[in-house]
Design a protein around this motif. Sequence first.
Motif, PDB file in Angstrom:
ATOM      1  N   LEU A  51      48.812 -35.916  83.942  1.00 39.83           N
ATOM      2  CA  LEU A  51      47.876 -36.510  84.533  1.00 39.83           C
ATOM      3  C   LEU A  51      46.770 -36.150  83.777  1.00 39.83           C
ATOM      4  O   LEU A  51      46.694 -35.170  83.094  1.00 39.83           O
ATOM      5  N   THR A  56      41.156 -35.288  87.024  1.00 40.13           N
ATOM      6  CA  THR A  56      41.195 -34.267  87.802  1.00 40.13           C
ATOM      7  C   THR A  56      40.225 -33.690  88.751  1.00 40.13           C
ATOM      8  O   THR A  56      40.098 -33.509  89.097  1.00 40.13           O
ATOM      9  N   HIS A  89      42.659 -26.394  83.028  1.00 35.32           N
ATOM     10  CA  HIS A  89      44.083 -27.069  83.672  1.00 35.32           C
ATOM     11  C   HIS A  89      45.015 -25.929  83.366  1.00 35.32           C
ATOM     12  O   HIS A  89      44.765 -25.535  82.300  1.00 35.32           O
ATOM     13  N   ILE A  98      48.651 -34.509  94.210  1.00 32.68           N
ATOM     14  CA  ILE A  98      47.788 -33.049  94.045  1.00 32.68           C
ATOM     15  C   ILE A  98      46.853 -33.218  95.580  1.00 32.68           C
ATOM     16  O   ILE A  98      46.396 -33.855  95.606  1.00 32.68           O
ATOM     17  N   ILE A 118      43.537 -27.182  92.983  1.00 40.99           N
ATOM     18  CA  ILE A 118      44.278 -28.131  93.190  1.00 40.99           C
ATOM     19  C   ILE A 118      45.655 -27.495  93.229  1.00 40.99           C
ATOM     20  O   ILE A 118      45.454 -27.309  91.918  1.00 40.99           O
ATOM     21  N   SER A 127      44.992 -26.987  88.046  1.00 38.58           N
ATOM     22  CA  SER A 127      43.623 -26.975  87.777  1.00 38.58           C
ATOM     23  C   SER A 127      42.882 -25.837  89.243  1.00 38.58           C
ATOM     24  O   SER A 127      43.120 -26.226  90.505  1.00 38.58           O
TER      25      SER A 127
END
Length: 139
Positions: A51, A56, A89, A98, A118, A127
């Motif tokens: 990812l 994100t 992260h 997510i 997240i 994150s």
Amino acid sequence: MDKQKILTKLNGLNKNTLMETLEIEFVNVGDNFLTAKMPVTSKVHQPFGLLHGGATAALAETVGSCASGFLFADTKTQIVKGLELSMNHIKSKKEGTIFATAKPIHKGKTTHLWEIRIVDEEDNLISIGKLTNIVLEKK
């Protein structure tokens, strides 16, 4: 608050935007939170198959900005813009989904500060972000 009406309106705004490209979908809303989800596929991977932090961050800013705009601002007379986004992260992710949930830290007249967590499907923290928005009068 009509939860389904808000979610339908928010998801309707995604057409022809980055949110549509990333397949972001708003899935839950309450008085003090907004949650969206995003699938983790090769579309949001970095070159090593994980990812991408930028994807994100886009999810985090989307959910935090929309939370300001639709929970605490008057969308008829005000516009919300992001001022600063910081992300940490914690864990990598290769596939799955997510979920980003924005909760307010500060709700002022002109600035809103959000914490965005997240997590994945198993509630693992992927994150965490902090977003500052400014609320301006529309011109």
